[in-house]
Enzyme design. Sequence first.
Site, PDB file in Angstrom:
ATOM      1  N   SER A 130       0.823  -1.210   0.000  1.00 54.36           N
ATOM      2  CA  SER A 130       0.000   0.000   0.000  1.00 54.36           C
ATOM      3  C   SER A 130       0.851   1.252   0.000  1.00 54.36           C
ATOM      4  O   SER A 130       1.959   1.260   0.527  1.00 54.36           O
ATOM      5  CB  SER A 130      -0.909   0.037   1.225  1.00 54.36           C
ATOM      6  OG  SER A 130      -1.639   1.257   1.202  1.00 54.36           O
ATOM      7  N   LYS A 184      -4.382  -6.634   3.582  1.00 56.35           N
ATOM      8  CA  LYS A 184      -4.383  -5.517   2.615  1.00 56.35           C
ATOM      9  C   LYS A 184      -5.822  -5.191   2.186  1.00 56.35           C
ATOM     10  O   LYS A 184      -6.188  -4.018   2.014  1.00 56.35           O
ATOM     11  CB  LYS A 184      -3.528  -5.889   1.389  1.00 56.35           C
ATOM     12  CG  LYS A 184      -3.616  -4.885   0.226  1.00 56.35           C
ATOM     13  CD  LYS A 184      -3.076  -3.534   0.627  1.00 56.35           C
ATOM     14  CE  LYS A 184      -2.842  -2.506  -0.440  1.00 56.35           C
ATOM     15  NZ  LYS A 184      -3.711  -2.188  -1.480  1.00 56.35           N
ATOM     16  N   HIS A 187      -7.339  -3.294   4.950  1.00 59.61           N
ATOM     17  CA  HIS A 187      -6.730  -1.955   4.906  1.00 59.61           C
ATOM     18  C   HIS A 187      -7.509  -1.096   3.902  1.00 59.61           C
ATOM     19  O   HIS A 187      -7.891   0.036   4.179  1.00 59.61           O
ATOM     20  CB  HIS A 187      -5.256  -2.057   4.491  1.00 59.61           C
ATOM     21  CG  HIS A 187      -4.657  -0.753   4.054  1.00 59.61           C
ATOM     22  ND1 HIS A 187      -4.888  -0.224   2.792  1.00 59.61           N
ATOM     23  CD2 HIS A 187      -3.873   0.145   4.687  1.00 59.61           C
ATOM     24  CE1 HIS A 187      -4.280   0.939   2.687  1.00 59.61           C
ATOM     25  NE2 HIS A 187      -3.643   1.187   3.834  1.00 59.61           N
ATOM     26  N   ASN A 188      -7.752  -1.646   2.722  1.00 65.28           N
ATOM     27  CA  ASN A 188      -8.463  -0.879   1.695  1.00 65.28           C
ATOM     28  C   ASN A 188      -9.911  -0.625   2.092  1.00 65.28           C
ATOM     29  O   ASN A 188     -10.457   0.442   1.806  1.00 65.28           O
ATOM     30  CB  ASN A 188      -8.415  -1.620   0.352  1.00 65.28           C
ATOM     31  CG  ASN A 188      -7.066  -1.504  -0.318  1.00 65.28           C
ATOM     32  OD1 ASN A 188      -6.061  -1.279   0.348  1.00 65.28           O
ATOM     33  ND2 ASN A 188      -7.021  -1.659  -1.607  1.00 65.28           N
ATOM     34  N   GLU A 191      -9.858   2.152   4.335  1.00 61.98           N
ATOM     35  CA  GLU A 191      -9.569   3.337   3.499  1.00 61.98           C
ATOM     36  C   GLU A 191     -10.854   3.857   2.838  1.00 61.98           C
ATOM     37  O   GLU A 191     -11.095   5.073   2.800  1.00 61.98           O
ATOM     38  CB  GLU A 191      -8.527   2.904   2.460  1.00 61.98           C
ATOM     39  CG  GLU A 191      -8.123   3.941   1.453  1.00 61.98           C
ATOM     40  CD  GLU A 191      -7.190   3.334   0.389  1.00 61.98           C
ATOM     41  OE1 GLU A 191      -6.231   2.628   0.748  1.00 61.98           O
ATOM     42  OE2 GLU A 191      -7.446   3.543  -0.808  1.00 61.98           O
TER      43      GLU A 191
HETATM   44  P1  NAP Z   1      -0.961  -0.564 -14.252  1.00 60.57           P
HETATM   45  O1  NAP Z   1      -0.164   0.678 -14.180  1.00 60.57           O
HETATM   46  O2  NAP Z   1      -2.246  -0.553 -14.999  1.00 60.57           O
HETATM   47  O3  NAP Z   1      -0.031  -1.698 -14.861  1.00 60.57           O
HETATM   48  C1  NAP Z   1      -0.533  -2.965 -15.139  1.00 60.57           C
HETATM   49  C2  NAP Z   1       0.609  -3.912 -15.397  1.00 60.57           C
HETATM   50  O4  NAP Z   1       0.073  -5.228 -15.522  1.00 60.57           O
HETATM   51  C3  NAP Z   1       1.377  -3.629 -16.691  1.00 60.57           C
HETATM   52  O5  NAP Z   1       2.730  -3.872 -16.462  1.00 60.57           O
HETATM   53  C4  NAP Z   1       0.765  -4.638 -17.639  1.00 60.57           C
HETATM   54  O6  NAP Z   1       1.623  -5.001 -18.684  1.00 60.57           O
HETATM   55  C5  NAP Z   1       0.583  -5.817 -16.715  1.00 60.57           C
HETATM   56  N1  NAP Z   1      -0.371  -6.793 -17.220  1.00 60.57           N
HETATM   57  C6  NAP Z   1      -1.690  -6.636 -17.420  1.00 60.57           C
HETATM   58  N2  NAP Z   1      -2.233  -7.786 -17.868  1.00 60.57           N
HETATM   59  C7  NAP Z   1      -1.219  -8.672 -17.954  1.00 60.57           C
HETATM   60  C8  NAP Z   1      -1.140 -10.029 -18.353  1.00 60.57           C
HETATM   61  N3  NAP Z   1      -2.225 -10.721 -18.729  1.00 60.57           N
HETATM   62  N4  NAP Z   1       0.067 -10.641 -18.292  1.00 60.57           N
HETATM   63  C9  NAP Z   1       1.161  -9.961 -17.894  1.00 60.57           C
HETATM   64  N5  NAP Z   1       1.154  -8.682 -17.528  1.00 60.57           N
HETATM   65  C10 NAP Z   1      -0.025  -8.038 -17.552  1.00 60.57           C
HETATM   66  O7  NAP Z   1      -1.323  -1.155 -12.802  1.00 60.57           O
HETATM   67  P2  NAP Z   1      -0.728  -0.769 -11.366  1.00 60.57           P
HETATM   68  O8  NAP Z   1      -1.448   0.415 -10.815  1.00 60.57           O
HETATM   69  O9  NAP Z   1       0.754  -0.757 -11.420  1.00 60.57           O
HETATM   70  O10 NAP Z   1      -1.236  -2.011 -10.496  1.00 60.57           O
HETATM   71  C11 NAP Z   1      -0.557  -3.257 -10.472  1.00 60.57           C
HETATM   72  C12 NAP Z   1      -1.123  -4.060  -9.308  1.00 60.57           C
HETATM   73  O11 NAP Z   1      -0.889  -3.322  -8.083  1.00 60.57           O
HETATM   74  C13 NAP Z   1      -2.632  -4.277  -9.364  1.00 60.57           C
HETATM   75  O12 NAP Z   1      -2.949  -5.522  -8.787  1.00 60.57           O
HETATM   76  C14 NAP Z   1      -3.172  -3.169  -8.483  1.00 60.57           C
HETATM   77  O13 NAP Z   1      -4.438  -3.453  -7.962  1.00 60.57           O
HETATM   78  C15 NAP Z   1      -2.110  -3.142  -7.393  1.00 60.57           C
HETATM   79  N6  NAP Z   1      -2.003  -1.887  -6.629  1.00 60.57           N
HETATM   80  C16 NAP Z   1      -2.122  -0.681  -7.236  1.00 60.57           C
HETATM   81  C17 NAP Z   1      -1.997   0.475  -6.478  1.00 60.57           C
HETATM   82  C18 NAP Z   1      -2.082   1.837  -7.111  1.00 60.57           C
HETATM   83  O14 NAP Z   1      -2.168   2.819  -6.342  1.00 60.57           O
HETATM   84  N7  NAP Z   1      -2.056   1.946  -8.420  1.00 60.57           N
HETATM   85  C19 NAP Z   1      -1.728   0.394  -5.103  1.00 60.57           C
HETATM   86  C20 NAP Z   1      -1.575  -0.869  -4.520  1.00 60.57           C
HETATM   87  C21 NAP Z   1      -1.708  -2.005  -5.296  1.00 60.57           C
HETATM   88  P3  NAP Z   1       1.511  -4.298 -20.137  1.00 60.57           P
HETATM   89  O15 NAP Z   1       2.368  -3.089 -20.060  1.00 60.57           O
HETATM   90  O16 NAP Z   1       2.004  -5.318 -21.062  1.00 60.57           O
HETATM   91  O17 NAP Z   1       0.051  -3.970 -20.361  1.00 60.57           O
END
Ligand code: NAP
Length: 476
Positions: A130, A184, A187-188, A191
Amino acid sequence: MSQAEIGLIGLGVMGSNLALNIAEKGNKIAVFNRTVEATRKFYAEAGELKGQIVPCETIEEFVAAIRPPRPIIIMIKAGEAVDQQMEILKPYLSKGDIMIDAGNANFRDTMRRFEALKGSDLTFIGMGVSGGEEGARHGPSIMVGGTEESYRRVEKVLTSIAAKYENDPCVAWLGENGAGHFVKTIHNGIEYADMQMIAEIYGILRDGLKMSAAEIGEVFGAWNKGRLNSYLIEITEKVLKAADPLTGKPIVDMILDKAGQKGTGKWSVIEAQNMGIPATGIEAAVAARSISSMKDEREAAEKILGLPPVGEFTVADRQAFIEDLENALLAAKIGAYAQGFAVMSAASKEFGWNLPMPTIAKIWRAGCIIRSQFLDEITTAFTKAPDVANLIVTPAFAAMVKETDGALRRVVSAAVLGGLPVPALASALGYFDSYRRGRGTANVIQAQRDFFGAHGFDRVDGADSHHGPWGSGLNA
Ligand code: NAP
């Protein structure tokens, strides 16, 4: 070139920032992304950290770049994508390698993935992270679930990248299989409740006291110096004071009132319901986001029903009312956190995790979205009474509730009479009023259930008579 100590798949918002954080803390890291362009761009922009990063364009190259036994963080879209990625990865892995899912997985998926690898040469860790983009880059709060042995193998690197609260790293092993992702999720959920309660207070200031965004920003700024001091209050002040580059108006006034959600709030509510634990603050917050998304329906309903026919929102003493709002928010927040911790306590028993409540409060004090001074007080309360039934009956929080619930009552009353929706604040008040009342009203429900369904009831005098004098033929 020497091999990397760790690997990371998924260079989206979270993954790229986490990778830079890992590299910056002196760990050599191999990175891979499904779309090669993202890997190239990431590496091109890595600046002086390039020496610590091994960019890889194929999975073979990626796995070979990491020293076995390999810890590999998977930070991609949650759900099926993780299963697909794991299947692609598996043929290249060898004995002792650990796949670490750091996305927002449903903990039930994490339990399934963990079980599937149990007894094999590979290990699975489900890790909640987080703190958003900023946290991932400079220090997130990290909640780890898996075997303790696998955690010990990655503890050093995780400790190096985690946020620090007065030098205490905000990372911990919380239990087997889905423990980290469950924590987690809650936590959300908390939030969601925290944000909804802030939004309701904003609504009272905007629609009740007719204050401008900037004026409300001032109020939140002042509160951030007091007991509500927290990241969410801090950013609320900032968003309220920010101007829209297109119109020069406050940006919040230009943002559509439709809130998104990705699932963790809903999962918190479902799991709370499954275990029979009230989480009314989170429920109210999830429902409020759902109502917010029905923009067209709400606009149509306003035309048909009109706003509630109430007079001007009047308060005798504006300053005293603003102080009440501060205390009301604190009281409601206590309710939401108490519920969240109660859900985790029930889950700990249900899934055999032995979740350490003081440690959870501790690792949420910095790095994560709900970080606050308040969590330090929760840490102290749970450290003194780790097995207490509910946070609100610990001496410190009971005193806080007694001190602030009058303000919550006045604020909820004023909002209700003024026709302003405050579902989360009202839910906290209802929770306190129900939880603290030894003799409730479920006796009537039991009588009704016995009347129509012969379900029986227990008596207050303990007598061995479990059905009412309803007579035959009445329970049609
Ligand atoms: P993001 O910016 O949308 O990036 C998504 C990533 O996933 C990209 O690298 C994408 O690759 C990859 N991806 C999607 N489908 C895939 C597949 N079938 N096989 C392999 N790679 C794939 O997302 P993010 O915000 O970084 O979030 C990533 C994770 O962290 C999620 O589970 C999210 O819920 C969690 N998270 C996010 C936050 C936040 O604040 N954003 C906070 C905590 C946790 P490509 O470039 O090839 O599309």
